[in-house]
Scaffold this active site. Sequence first.
Site, PDB file in Angstrom:
ATOM      1  N   VAL A  96       0.814  -1.216   0.000  1.00 23.34           N
ATOM      2  CA  VAL A  96       0.000   0.000   0.000  1.00 23.34           C
ATOM      3  C   VAL A  96       0.849   1.268   0.000  1.00 23.34           C
ATOM      4  O   VAL A  96       0.418   2.294  -0.513  1.00 23.34           O
ATOM      5  CB  VAL A  96      -1.000   0.033   1.184  1.00 23.34           C
ATOM      6  CG1 VAL A  96      -2.081  -1.012   1.015  1.00 23.34           C
ATOM      7  CG2 VAL A  96      -0.306  -0.121   2.510  1.00 23.34           C
ATOM      8  N   ASP A  97       2.053   1.202   0.554  1.00 26.53           N
ATOM      9  CA  ASP A  97       2.921   2.389   0.578  1.00 26.53           C
ATOM     10  C   ASP A  97       3.341   2.808  -0.827  1.00 26.53           C
ATOM     11  O   ASP A  97       3.490   3.995  -1.097  1.00 26.53           O
ATOM     12  CB  ASP A  97       4.164   2.151   1.440  1.00 26.53           C
ATOM     13  CG  ASP A  97       3.835   2.098   2.923  1.00 26.53           C
ATOM     14  OD1 ASP A  97       2.862   2.757   3.329  1.00 26.53           O
ATOM     15  OD2 ASP A  97       4.551   1.400   3.662  1.00 26.53           O
TER      16      ASP A  97
ATOM     17  N   ALA B  56       1.573   1.913  -3.638  1.00 27.71           N
ATOM     18  CA  ALA B  56       0.378   2.097  -4.456  1.00 27.71           C
ATOM     19  C   ALA B  56      -0.361   3.403  -4.149  1.00 27.71           C
ATOM     20  O   ALA B  56      -1.113   3.896  -4.976  1.00 27.71           O
ATOM     21  CB  ALA B  56      -0.566   0.920  -4.269  1.00 27.71           C
ATOM     22  N   HIS B  57      -0.146   3.958  -2.939  1.00 24.39           N
ATOM     23  CA  HIS B  57      -0.891   5.146  -2.518  1.00 24.39           C
ATOM     24  C   HIS B  57       0.056   6.160  -1.881  1.00 24.39           C
ATOM     25  O   HIS B  57       0.995   5.790  -1.177  1.00 24.39           O
ATOM     26  CB  HIS B  57      -1.980   4.767  -1.520  1.00 24.39           C
ATOM     27  CG  HIS B  57      -2.918   3.729  -2.058  1.00 24.39           C
ATOM     28  ND1 HIS B  57      -3.921   4.013  -2.956  1.00 24.39           N
ATOM     29  CD2 HIS B  57      -3.000   2.394  -1.842  1.00 24.39           C
ATOM     30  CE1 HIS B  57      -4.578   2.915  -3.257  1.00 24.39           C
ATOM     31  NE2 HIS B  57      -4.031   1.901  -2.593  1.00 24.39           N
ATOM     32  N   ASP B  58      -0.214   7.442  -2.102  1.00 20.54           N
ATOM     33  CA  ASP B  58       0.622   8.503  -1.532  1.00 20.54           C
ATOM     34  C   ASP B  58       0.511   8.565  -0.014  1.00 20.54           C
ATOM     35  O   ASP B  58       1.500   8.740   0.685  1.00 20.54           O
ATOM     36  CB  ASP B  58       0.236   9.869  -2.109  1.00 20.54           C
ATOM     37  CG  ASP B  58       0.597   9.968  -3.589  1.00 20.54           C
ATOM     38  OD1 ASP B  58       1.549   9.289  -4.014  1.00 20.54           O
ATOM     39  OD2 ASP B  58      -0.090  10.727  -4.300  1.00 20.54           O
TER      40      ASP B  58
END
Length: 83
Positions: free
Chosen positions: A11-12, A14-16
């Site tokens: 998730v780190d 894939a997403h800001d």
Amino acid sequence: MSNKEVVVGDVDKAHDNPIAELVQVACQFDSTIMLESDKKSINAKSIMGIMAFNPTSGMKINVVVEGTDETEALDTVAGFLAC
């Protein structure tokens, strides 16, 4: 009530801002959304709860959803976590 076990993706990457974005995704739904892992259970709509829970890559999380839009909420939150 619906639930699904999800292995958290990266998730780190894939997403800001994955914690804030997860809360925003969860808050779109009327259903109650809980994340459970290792005897911990937190409300996915709580930014402080998500920060304390700290979902990291490879972590197994049981997403438990209850409410009128639970199917869509479960699919959306599980998809966010799995990346």
